[in-house]
Each structure stands twice: as C-alpha cells, then as structure tokens.
Scaffold this active site. Sequence first.
Site, PDB file in Angstrom:
ATOM      1  N   LYS A  53      46.313  17.051 -33.405  1.00  0.00           N
ATOM      2  CA  LYS A  53      45.386  15.705 -32.953  1.00  0.00           C
ATOM      3  C   LYS A  53      46.297  14.504 -32.901  1.00  0.00           C
ATOM      4  O   LYS A  53      46.360  13.986 -32.017  1.00  0.00           O
ATOM      5  CB  LYS A  53      44.295  15.418 -34.149  1.00  0.00           C
ATOM      6  CG  LYS A  53      43.162  16.497 -34.195  1.00  0.00           C
ATOM      7  CD  LYS A  53      42.294  16.553 -35.320  1.00  0.00           C
ATOM      8  CE  LYS A  53      41.419  17.595 -35.153  1.00  0.00           C
ATOM      9  NZ  LYS A  53      40.667  17.785 -36.355  1.00  0.00           N
ATOM     10  N   GLN A  97      40.386  15.536 -42.444  1.00  0.00           N
ATOM     11  CA  GLN A  97      40.135  17.076 -41.961  1.00  0.00           C
ATOM     12  C   GLN A  97      39.497  17.857 -43.058  1.00  0.00           C
ATOM     13  O   GLN A  97      39.671  17.842 -44.040  1.00  0.00           O
ATOM     14  CB  GLN A  97      41.585  17.479 -41.970  1.00  0.00           C
ATOM     15  CG  GLN A  97      41.619  18.933 -41.360  1.00  0.00           C
ATOM     16  CD  GLN A  97      41.327  19.121 -39.670  1.00  0.00           C
ATOM     17  OE1 GLN A  97      41.176  18.065 -39.092  1.00  0.00           O
ATOM     18  NE2 GLN A  97      40.850  20.238 -39.418  1.00  0.00           N
ATOM     19  N   ASP A 120      34.519  11.364 -35.981  1.00  0.00           N
ATOM     20  CA  ASP A 120      33.893  12.988 -35.868  1.00  0.00           C
ATOM     21  C   ASP A 120      32.491  12.927 -35.684  1.00  0.00           C
ATOM     22  O   ASP A 120      32.010  13.950 -35.288  1.00  0.00           O
ATOM     23  CB  ASP A 120      34.227  13.420 -37.308  1.00  0.00           C
ATOM     24  CG  ASP A 120      35.422  14.265 -37.516  1.00  0.00           C
ATOM     25  OD1 ASP A 120      35.797  14.938 -36.478  1.00  0.00           O
ATOM     26  OD2 ASP A 120      36.230  14.352 -38.600  1.00  0.00           O
TER      27      ASP A 120
HETATM   28  N1  GUN Z   1      37.955  21.018 -39.337  1.00  0.00           N
HETATM   29  C1  GUN Z   1      37.775  21.676 -38.473  1.00  0.00           C
HETATM   30  N2  GUN Z   1      37.202  21.232 -37.327  1.00  0.00           N
HETATM   31  C2  GUN Z   1      37.197  19.780 -37.766  1.00  0.00           C
HETATM   32  C3  GUN Z   1      36.869  18.637 -37.070  1.00  0.00           C
HETATM   33  O1  GUN Z   1      36.557  18.814 -35.906  1.00  0.00           O
HETATM   34  N3  GUN Z   1      36.779  17.432 -37.833  1.00  0.00           N
HETATM   35  C4  GUN Z   1      37.063  17.476 -39.052  1.00  0.00           C
HETATM   36  N4  GUN Z   1      37.120  16.238 -39.721  1.00  0.00           N
HETATM   37  N5  GUN Z   1      37.658  18.531 -39.802  1.00  0.00           N
HETATM   38  C5  GUN Z   1      37.355  19.723 -39.257  1.00  0.00           C
END
Ligand code: GUN
Length: 288
Positions: A53, A97, A120
């Site tokens: 990311k 995350q 998100d």
């Molecule tokens: N863990 C796995 N996918 C995601 C996501 O799209 N966002 C977040 N915050 N955690 C994740």
Amino acid sequence: MTAQTIDGIALSRQIRSEVGLRAAALTAQGRKPGLAVILVGDDPASAVYVRNKVKACEEHGLHSVLEKYDAALAESALLARIAALNADPTIHGILVQMPLPRHIDPQKVIAAIATDKDVDGFSVHSAGALMTGLPGLRPATPYGCMKLIESTGVPIKGRHAVVIGRSNTVGKPMALLLLQAHATVTVCHSATPDLAVHTRAADIVVAAVGRRNTLTAAMVKPGAIVIDVGMNRNDEGRLCGDVDYAGVREVAGWITPVPGGVGPMTITMLLVNTLQAAGATTRAGTAG
Ligand code: GUN
C-alpha cells in the site's frame, strides 16, 4: 465458450495512471494527498499488504506514512495515534490494517477514524452512506469489483447478480453497490442450502467466501460474468481463488483470474479513495 479474461492488472494500470495525474495536480495546489497506514503486530501477510500500500502511494505521487507498532500496543495508545492523525492536515486517509491483536477492539478503532479520512470505508458512517445512496468512501475491494464488472461493457442494470459471502468488508457492500447499479441482487452464504440454484440463475457472480472450488462449472450460467475475490492456496501451495478457474472459464462469458484480477484493484481503489478524501474528483472516484 471460453470466457474472456477481465485483466485486473491492466485496469489497475489505467486507473493508477489517472491517480498519478490527479495526485500531481493536487500537489501543485499545495494539497498533496496523504495516507497513513498503521500496522500493529508482526503478522507476515499484513506486513506484505501494508508495504504494498505504501509502495503504491510512493509510485503515484501520494504522501504516505507507515507506522508499525508492537503487538502489545495498548488500545488507548492506538486510539491516541488515530486522534493525532485525524488532526494532521497532511494526512487525508487513515488505514489501520486488520486483523488487530485480540486485546484491541476493531470496532472502537474504526469508529475513532475521522469520517472523512475513512479510506477503508469500514465505518458505520461510510456503511450508512452506502446503504442510503449518499456520497462517501466505498470499501476498496467491492469498489474494485464494480470497476472490473463495468470494464466488460455489459450493462449491470436489470441483471441478476449473486454475491457469495456476507462479510462487512466485501459481501454486504458488494451487494449494496450492485443494487445501486440497479442489479437484482441475491446474497448467498454458508447457511444457503443449495448455492447452485442461485448461481445458475445469475448473470453476474461475485465469489467472496475464502474457500477454493466454491464455484464450479456446473454452477454457472453460460456467458455469466464471474468475479473471484478469493485468495487461497491450492494443494501445491499456489495462490488460487474461490472459483474453479479452469472449469468455469469454459462456461462463463467473462472471468477474473487469481492472481491478476481483484487483487491489484484493491490497492488501486484505496489510492482512488485517498484522492477523493483529499478533495479530488477522478473518473474512477465519482461512481460512488
Ligand atoms: N486486512 C485485509 N484487507 C484489509 C483492508 O482492505 N483494509 C484493512 N484495514 N485491513 C485489511
């Protein structure tokens, strides 16, 4: 019939090039889009995701901050960091995350993120905006699935879409996005007695359960659009989705591969959301 591949890598590249242009334009106006990513603990898969990311931000001209904390971080300390980032004018998006260590309540954490920085789209506010059709930040994975479906050029309006899975992060928002696009939507899940009855009637199937071979050729209507959100390992340890790709591609009209389908789109739509949070309007970001 052999299905046409929906290429998530190519579509991502196209959207990301626009993201780069928009980020540069915002930066020139003194508003460089900024994303803060917080990782708590040392889950190796999460470490890879957050690195990707941050790397994507760097590659497309967005400012990014990666904050890594020990698994023992107190919930109150995490909430205090989020409060500081909420007040930071260089940060437009905050992503914590998941999953978090067990002593931290994910709902409290999500609720602590400022509504306009919830890139998100996991907050109650964002979910409510989607539910009621108000503008807002949409969860990246289902948002990316919509872009993949739209890229086929097949109109969604009036089609029967079946979503397999009812998670808050994928299944439920996916169903709402399809509904907003005027599909007739059925949501199936682990307690659905005869999945094939539903999927065989579907023009669009989105599989998001996390179990390989959930959707096989005999369960698919000829010509259907099949979107595979799954990320599993097969017996040889290779990445595979929820769909029996080799079998289903002989029946479907369109299909996303794994890898190279939904996966690349998730980070792409996170970038789009960060731009949107920073005040940009992109072609990809106006679909709400
Ligand atoms: N863990 C796995 N996918 C995601 C996501 O799209 N966002 C977040 N915050 N955690 C994740």
